[in-house]
Design a protein around this motif. Sequence first.
Motif, PDB file in Angstrom:
ATOM      1  N   GLU A 459       7.247  97.033  25.180  1.00 47.76           N
ATOM      2  CA  GLU A 459       8.670  97.237  25.470  1.00 47.76           C
ATOM      3  C   GLU A 459       8.860  98.130  26.686  1.00 47.76           C
ATOM      4  O   GLU A 459       9.819  97.950  27.447  1.00 47.76           O
ATOM      5  N   ASP A 460       7.970  99.090  26.899  1.00 43.14           N
ATOM      6  CA  ASP A 460       8.044  99.924  28.102  1.00 43.14           C
ATOM      7  C   ASP A 460       7.860  99.072  29.349  1.00 43.14           C
ATOM      8  O   ASP A 460       8.567  99.245  30.353  1.00 43.14           O
ATOM      9  N   TYR A 461       6.900  98.151  29.298  1.00 47.76           N
ATOM     10  CA  TYR A 461       6.672  97.274  30.460  1.00 47.76           C
ATOM     11  C   TYR A 461       7.891  96.394  30.702  1.00 47.76           C
ATOM     12  O   TYR A 461       8.329  96.219  31.847  1.00 47.76           O
ATOM     13  N   ILE A 462       8.458  95.851  29.634  1.00 49.27           N
ATOM     14  CA  ILE A 462       9.647  94.998  29.769  1.00 49.27           C
ATOM     15  C   ILE A 462      10.794  95.785  30.393  1.00 49.27           C
ATOM     16  O   ILE A 462      11.506  95.279  31.279  1.00 49.27           O
ATOM     17  N   ALA A 463      10.983  97.031  29.962  1.00 52.50           N
ATOM     18  CA  ALA A 463      12.081  97.847  30.484  1.00 52.50           C
ATOM     19  C   ALA A 463      11.913  98.131  31.967  1.00 52.50           C
ATOM     20  O   ALA A 463      12.877  98.042  32.751  1.00 52.50           O
ATOM     21  N   VAL A 464      10.704  98.469  32.391  1.00 58.27           N
ATOM     22  CA  VAL A 464      10.467  98.725  33.812  1.00 58.27           C
ATOM     23  C   VAL A 464      10.655  97.447  34.628  1.00 58.27           C
ATOM     24  O   VAL A 464      11.234  97.472  35.722  1.00 58.27           O
ATOM     25  N   ALA A 465      10.179  96.328  34.103  1.00 56.55           N
ATOM     26  CA  ALA A 465      10.338  95.050  34.815  1.00 56.55           C
ATOM     27  C   ALA A 465      11.809  94.737  35.044  1.00 56.55           C
ATOM     28  O   ALA A 465      12.200  94.293  36.137  1.00 56.55           O
ATOM     29  N   GLY A 475      14.689  89.079  27.609  1.00 58.84           N
ATOM     30  CA  GLY A 475      14.598  87.865  26.801  1.00 58.84           C
ATOM     31  C   GLY A 475      13.511  86.936  27.301  1.00 58.84           C
ATOM     32  O   GLY A 475      12.768  86.336  26.511  1.00 58.84           O
ATOM     33  N   PHE A 476      13.408  86.820  28.613  1.00 61.91           N
ATOM     34  CA  PHE A 476      12.381  85.982  29.232  1.00 61.91           C
ATOM     35  C   PHE A 476      10.994  86.445  28.810  1.00 61.91           C
ATOM     36  O   PHE A 476      10.161  85.639  28.344  1.00 61.91           O
ATOM     37  N   LEU A 477      10.704  87.757  28.950  1.00 59.93           N
ATOM     38  CA  LEU A 477       9.376  88.258  28.627  1.00 59.93           C
ATOM     39  C   LEU A 477       9.102  88.219  27.126  1.00 59.93           C
ATOM     40  O   LEU A 477       7.972  87.936  26.703  1.00 59.93           O
TER      41      LEU A 477
END
Length: 522
Positions: A459-465, A475-477
Amino acid sequence: MRYRTRVTAPAAALIGTAAALTAASSAHATPAPTGTSPAAKTSGTPGLETLGDPVFPDLGNDGYRVTSYHLDFAYDATTRLVDATATLKICTTQALTRLSLDALGLDIRAVRVGGRTATFEQVDEKLRITPARTLPAKAWVTVRVEYSADPRRDLAHTGWVDTPDGFAVCCQPNSAHTVFPCNDHPSDKADFSFRLTVPSGLRGVATGLLVRTETLSGDRTAYTYRSREPMATELVQITVGDYVVKDRQGPHGLPLRDVVPTARAAALEPALALTPGIVEWLEARLGAYPFETYGLLPCNSDDPNAFDFTGLETQTLTIYKPNFLLQEEKKIGSHMMHELVHSYFGNSVSPATWADLWINEGHADFYGLLYRYERGWADSLGLTTMEARMKDTYARGDQWRHDSGPVAAPNAVNLFDSQRYLGGVLVLYALRNLVGEAAFNALERAFLARYRNSSATTEDYIAVASEVSGQDVSGFLRDWLYGTKTPRMPGHPDWTVTPVKTSLVAPHSLRGGHYHDNSATL
């Protein structure tokens, strides 16, 4: 599935956004200590003997966090035993009547907590410690454990690698506590120092930089190392053997040191000489190398059963089977890149749980493949471009999800299947296609900067992305990482997924972070 319109923000703006993220605080910070006066609260409870990892729920111990380890090892070449003392500095997060460390296969002799003798018992893979008095919450406490270990002991799992002239350690994912008592989980990173006493004629080497060499009585030598940056327990390297240390300079004056079997130093030199160029290539993409030194340890063993992989990303000193490094560059270069990438993804930024392993392995394979194809080296499938490889991987997507689960939802059995490696590469490839190369490069650096010396979740990676790319890609990730069906590939509407065959099983690797026959077709 719906995709947002592709955003192509100027690279300068994206880099500015990435730079702004570097100010984020590190999770390595610990609670401020409080006094331990007689008036301190004395009521407490035993610390919970888990950190709740979804893959290895028995790992770790709550109630405290470790801020530093000092490991003092003395190796006896005659008995092949290690006499050891582990000194931990912890900070309690609650009042504790009892705490525990992960420990397996260690012969514990004595335990002291805060300088006082403590009672202890070994139950399964836990060392339960009852201090002489309750430990207050938010207190700094020193825990000292004296023990001995046999690197040859037959255990259900082990971090020891027995060699003809000593040992090395390979602790990933859950075996550091067979080498030293610890809070064995990557979310609890700590500072490390090591003192290794060995017979003269052998060399003791550990993660970090050599800070002292002592000549002792009895024809013995003690080597002291200190790691400048915090480290997860699974990344520790300690090795003893007939080694020579070869020093060279990397980009920007980075000290490189290789620890090489004395008898094979000349034969291994062509492979070792590749490191400066590999570091330079990766620094151009991910920024400055994050640690104080780097190098290779071709472990002094050709026993095919000594360890079940070819390379492992122990911090600052990647361990390899030496015969692998005797091959020509096109056979080893992409894997050497894979292991170096782990210095960034996996070591500097560690997985917050083992379910986040795809971040480590997906990125390591991603850049390893880019490096391979840029040089025109065909992979084991005969493919020479990232697009061709990802098309082939895409076709396998539903089969891998069927057999190994979603990319970010492993279990202990399939943790190191191809889904975490090439499946992870496919996610990163899809993300880069969606947001554009400039945005992707910026978010990669931003993620590394924000979580440097810490641990991060999916979730940290998704937030930075989402933050850096300027569009909500959550949603995509999540569809790519947790879905049971392979999503459509941005930019390639013609790509198709092969229907699932229930009789097939996804290719399986032996252990993580290593060269393996399926995804490292690298």
